[in-house]
Design an enzyme around this catalytic site. Sequence first.
Site, PDB file in Angstrom:
ATOM      1  N   GLU A 141       0.814  -1.211   0.000  1.00  0.00           N
ATOM      2  CA  GLU A 141       0.000   0.000   0.000  1.00  0.00           C
ATOM      3  C   GLU A 141       0.849   1.264   0.000  1.00  0.00           C
ATOM      4  O   GLU A 141       0.456   2.283  -0.556  1.00  0.00           O
ATOM      5  CB  GLU A 141      -0.937   0.012   1.207  1.00  0.00           C
ATOM      6  CG  GLU A 141      -2.132  -0.903   1.043  1.00  0.00           C
ATOM      7  CD  GLU A 141      -3.207  -0.674   2.090  1.00  0.00           C
ATOM      8  OE1 GLU A 141      -4.313  -1.215   1.905  1.00  0.00           O
ATOM      9  OE2 GLU A 141      -2.954   0.034   3.081  1.00  0.00           O
ATOM     10  N   HIS A 181      10.805 -25.744   1.590  1.00  0.00           N
ATOM     11  CA  HIS A 181      10.347 -26.961   0.914  1.00  0.00           C
ATOM     12  C   HIS A 181       9.282 -26.649  -0.131  1.00  0.00           C
ATOM     13  O   HIS A 181       8.607 -27.554  -0.625  1.00  0.00           O
ATOM     14  CB  HIS A 181       9.807 -27.955   1.947  1.00  0.00           C
ATOM     15  CG  HIS A 181      10.846 -28.434   2.899  1.00  0.00           C
ATOM     16  ND1 HIS A 181      11.520 -29.637   2.740  1.00  0.00           N
ATOM     17  CD2 HIS A 181      11.369 -27.860   4.013  1.00  0.00           C
ATOM     18  CE1 HIS A 181      12.393 -29.783   3.728  1.00  0.00           C
ATOM     19  NE2 HIS A 181      12.324 -28.715   4.517  1.00  0.00           N
ATOM     20  N   LYS A 189     -13.605   0.162  -3.998  1.00  0.00           N
ATOM     21  CA  LYS A 189     -14.695   0.521  -3.085  1.00  0.00           C
ATOM     22  C   LYS A 189     -15.769   1.316  -3.812  1.00  0.00           C
ATOM     23  O   LYS A 189     -16.962   1.157  -3.539  1.00  0.00           O
ATOM     24  CB  LYS A 189     -14.151   1.318  -1.899  1.00  0.00           C
ATOM     25  CG  LYS A 189     -13.275   0.507  -0.944  1.00  0.00           C
ATOM     26  CD  LYS A 189     -12.797   1.363   0.212  1.00  0.00           C
ATOM     27  CE  LYS A 189     -11.923   0.568   1.167  1.00  0.00           C
ATOM     28  NZ  LYS A 189     -11.423   1.397   2.293  1.00  0.00           N
TER      29      LYS A 189
END
Length: 487
Positions: free
Chosen positions: A327, A356, A470
């Site tokens: 951000e 791994h 948004k």
Amino acid sequence: MSLKLKSGFTFDYDNLFGEGKVTKADIEAFSDKLKEAHKAMNVMRETGYIKGHLSKDGQPEKVWFSQCPYIQEGTLNSPESMKRLQELRESVRNRIDVVVSLGIGGSYLGNKVLFDVQCGEFWNSKSVEERDGYPKFYFSGNNIDPRRTKDLIDNINSSAAITKSHYKRTYKVMLIVISKSGGTLDTMSNFMVIYDALKKNPDIEVEIVAVTDPNTEKPTLLKQMAMDHNWPQFSVPDGVGGRFTVFTDVGLSTAACIGFDIDEFLHGARDMDEACKNENVWENPAMLNAALKYIASEKYGRNIEVMMPYGDYYESLSMWYIQLLAESLGKQFNKEGKEVCYGRTPVVALGTRDMHSQTQQHQEGRLDKVVQFIRIENWDNDLVIPNVFPEAKKLADISGVTMGDALEVARQSNADALASNKRFNALFSLPKMNAYYLGQLLYMLAMSVAYEGEFADVDAFDQPGVEAYKRIMGPKLQELKASKQAK
């Protein structure tokens, strides 16, 4: 090569700096930028001013996160705010059975780091005595997930039934709702569902604490609700973006409810801030970290940062850092409005688990990464690997050392292997993990992105890309509601 503070906090950059890596000449050629950025940080500390920074409403906005470590009158963390956090601590201890913290983004990720460091995975399975009177603690509101939300409600209802049966009393639940506006969909949808369900259970008493914008002249939705219902309130302060709020009431309200040492946490951040006031790049951890990674990205193409702490309970630290880096620095435009599409891509990893899985790509994939390790030098209650199967030579060979030592051997082997194949990596080393050193680490990382924002000429304190979805999501939800009502 390393930078070691008096506290023992160490930034080892040997595998990031030198021949074939970021060079001394690179740093020297960058000296003017370093001076300008350091001056900007000093101005930010003194005045809150950051060139080019605007709020999401397009208005000039001060930046105050660097004020957070200091407990004094007139600052975000004042003696009065510390007193109120202490009162919250005393209120929940030996009285509240379970706390549910509802928040998303910076209202969740930093809090989860504090919880994991203090409590660990099995906190809620411990007795009240083992928790020293502090309540069970759950997180919600960080996703709109119906299954997990129902599971949480069922879990609380089940605990309430046991409490009623065994102790003949009601079960006390505190919901801490963290939202600056009170309109955060993820958080508020969970809050309403959980609150409604628990209020219907006669064996449960529900209390609410609001952590929200403190402005009373033009109260936000959650602020107005808190005033109308007389809920206790804590602040989501202006001038501190969500990803930095672990040092404010947002994070410290969680700290108060789990017995986390707030004073030492801020002490660590304060000591780190003092170290970061040094104008010498080689003695300033945040400036050096930012400079090395910025140059590694822009000159050498290492524009992905893998944050890889070693220890299960520190994966949340890596997740917090993902938000901080993404951000703060992932910006389409610079401060002059020129399209730059800047940003280093953060990746969560965990040692030894991801040795791994991801390490194959780190070791032999594209030369586009810096792997950033975090290690704990001294573990509390370290365990010795016993020689319980002496007939199995391979197992006998790993016995007799502590798990902490074996973990560090694995990390060092990973770092050496990467370095041997021109893979940039670096290390943050903490003498131990506690509130003080966590405060040092988180604050140094926060200050690092502030420096890098100046290097890249982007606003490290806004997040316009988050606002884009948004604006689309609101009307879509209205359309969905209208279509369901029409049926």
